[in-house]
Design an enzyme around this catalytic site. Structure first.
Site, mmCIF file in Angstrom:
data_model
loop_
_atom_site.group_PDB
_atom_site.id
_atom_site.type_symbol
_atom_site.label_atom_id
_atom_site.label_comp_id
_atom_site.label_asym_id
_atom_site.label_seq_id
_atom_site.Cartn_x
_atom_site.Cartn_y
_atom_site.Cartn_z
ATOM 1 N N TYR A 10 -1.914 -0.412 10.989
ATOM 2 C CA TYR A 10 -2.102 -1.081 9.704
ATOM 3 C C TYR A 10 -0.900 -0.865 8.793
ATOM 4 O O TYR A 10 -0.289 -1.824 8.305
ATOM 5 C CB TYR A 10 -3.373 -0.590 9.019
ATOM 6 C CG TYR A 10 -3.386 -0.868 7.531
ATOM 7 C CD1 TYR A 10 -3.394 -2.172 7.055
ATOM 8 C CD2 TYR A 10 -3.355 0.171 6.592
ATOM 9 C CE1 TYR A 10 -3.376 -2.447 5.689
ATOM 10 C CE2 TYR A 10 -3.346 -0.085 5.236
ATOM 11 C CZ TYR A 10 -3.356 -1.396 4.785
ATOM 12 O OH TYR A 10 -3.330 -1.654 3.440
ATOM 13 N N THR A 43 0.831 -1.206 0.000
ATOM 14 C CA THR A 43 0.000 0.000 0.000
ATOM 15 C C THR A 43 0.859 1.246 0.000
ATOM 16 O O THR A 43 1.990 1.236 0.520
ATOM 17 C CB THR A 43 -0.909 0.022 1.251
ATOM 18 O OG1 THR A 43 -1.565 1.288 1.369
ATOM 19 C CG2 THR A 43 -0.111 -0.224 2.529
ATOM 20 N N ASP A 44 0.314 2.339 -0.526
ATOM 21 C CA ASP A 44 1.048 3.613 -0.478
ATOM 22 C C ASP A 44 1.150 4.156 0.943
ATOM 23 O O ASP A 44 1.949 5.049 1.231
ATOM 24 C CB ASP A 44 0.410 4.646 -1.403
ATOM 25 C CG ASP A 44 -1.017 5.017 -1.035
ATOM 26 O OD1 ASP A 44 -1.581 4.418 -0.089
ATOM 27 O OD2 ASP A 44 -1.602 5.894 -1.708
#
Length: 441
Positions: free
Chosen positions: A210, A184-185
């Site tokens: 996360y 993810t970015d």
């Protein structure tokens, strides 16, 4: 068809509750195996990407972890339908946000199979790799909802870090030919408004449990590349949206709230922005990376569609035809709630490296949003079961069981089991309501 898929040809929807297990009072059990009638799933559009490349001659059997979830189900449909040369195995634990309805249309395809399993189980992963002679792994499976990571961070570490480690070790022992890790970015952390877009060589600076777990997973992936020469590729994508996304995320959640005539509950002041990538575009990007990318590389999947949470509210109110031009009109539909403990203001990544392979996003945000709204207005109330508690501001989720935060706070401390409540057949109710409204599926 296996029993877990429901009774083929039944006249009305059947709702299952955790395999008959008792659940604690005042909760909803979301069962990913729940059966949806053919009147619904056979008439839902079969959504996939648009790219097609020459199949790789040394690739035959592809395992997709999290295949019954949002992004992965798009990719599973795309691979299965576009490349009959590949055998595609959807491997999924069937957590609360997954559903077999996402890939039910593929069940009669000879090159598709589903295997229920947990990426944190060495035995489950080993069994699948051997049974299907897997040579390629696309690793999507993850706990991904940032809000939940603040309250249940151990689960995020277990799934995202340990689960990735299990997959890597099994892939090494099985000598897979390619391991594509979906990141993810958010691993880059917050990006200032006046800062340049971040490239794949930028430092990782995650700010929540996360994104920290995803960054840690990347460290494991890189270690296996260095130590064991595992043929890995890592991708870091912007926020993905579109049909089939579980309605805990902002866009589908807001659509379903408006569909119910309820207010949109915005965290904080609504100013944080995200760059949004339509599901069909990320599928094309992954297909491009798979067939044209270089092993050992990292690729950003990036767009320039940067939208704030407040702007999402306004765009959705426009699509629904709801007045919001004055503060009074807006307050009828938008309410601000407490923010996350920390909320990154924005992410911004540079996609030039992937663009050099020939990929560019095809769907702008406004068009993708309209398509997404149409899908949820037609199918959202039926696809997962009763999502009422998911639509509350801060739902609490344990396994496949969902409470509002207030209900969870009121639970007996000893975990006492009570009589089952709220056991309406939600799928049937939603279908009847849809038919009564004169809409068709």
């Amino acid at each position: 068809m296996p029993d877990s898929y429901g009774t083929p040809g039944s006249a009305s929807p059947v709702e299952h509750h955790g395999g008959g297990m008792k659940h604690r009072r005042n909760s909803t059990v979301l069962n990913p195996k729940s059966y949806v009638t053919p009147e619904v799933w056979t008439q839902a559009p079969v959504l996939k990407g648009s790219t097609k490349f020459e199949p790789l001659p040394n690739i035959k059997n592809i395992m997709v972890t999290g295949g019954a979830g949002f992004i992965a189900c798009w990719f599973v449909r795309h691979l299965t339908l576009t490349y009959p040369e590949y055998n595609v195995v959807s491997f999924d634990k069937l957590d609360y946000c997954a559903t077999l309805n996402n890939t039910r249309v593929l069940e009669d395809r000879p090159n598709f199979a589903f295997e229920q399993g947990d990426i944190t189980s060495d035995a489950d992963v080993k069994r699948c790799l051997r049974k299907h002679s897997i040579d390629t792994i696309f690793h999507f499976a993850a706990q991904s909802h940032v809000d939940l990571s603040f309250g249940n961070s151990y689960q995020f570490t277990n799934t995202n870090v340990y689960g990735t480690h299990v997959l890597l070790e099994r892939a090494r022992a099985h000598e897979v030919k390619r391991f594509i890790h979906i990141s993810t970015d958010e691993v880059y952390g917050d990006v200032a408004d006046d800062a340049d877009d971040l490239s794949e060589t930028s430092l990782l600076a995650p700010t929540n449990p996360y994104s920290a777990s995803k960054a840690a997973a990347e460290m494991m992936v890189n270690a296996y590349r260095k130590s064991f020469k595992l043929p890995v590729i890592t991708v870091r994508a912007n926020n993905v949206y579109g049909p089939h996304q579980f309605p805990e995320k902002i866009i589908p959640k807001f659509i379903m709230l408006l569909q119910r005539g309820s207010k949109l509950l915005v965290h904080g002041d609504g100013s944080p922005t995200r760059r949004y990538l339509y599901a069909g575009d990320i599928v094309d990007a992954l297909d491009t990376i798979f067939h044209k990318g270089v092993v050992g590389q990292i690729y950003n999947i990036a767009t320039q569609d940067e939208v704030s949470n407040t702007e999402i509210c306004h765009k959705l109110l426009d699509i629904f035809g709801l007045p919001h031009s004055t503060p009074e009109e807006l307050s009828r539909w938008v309410e601000h709630t407490e923010d996350r403990p920390f909320n990154d203001h924005r992410y911004a990544t540079d996609g030039a490296k992937l663009a050099a392979l020939g990929w560019h996003p095809q769907t702008n945000f406004d068009d993708g949003l309209k398509t997404t709204v149409d899908w949820y207005r037609r199918f959202g109330e039926m696809w997962w079961g009763d999502i009422s508690r998911i639509l509350t501001p801060f739902p609490v989720i344990e396994g496949n069981e969902v409470w509002t935060r207030e209900e969870h706070d009121a639970l007996p401390s000893d975990g006492e089991l009570g009589p089952e409540e709220n056991r309406m057949n939600w799928t049937k109710k939603a279908l009847n309501s849809l038919q009564a409204s004169g809409d068709t599926v």
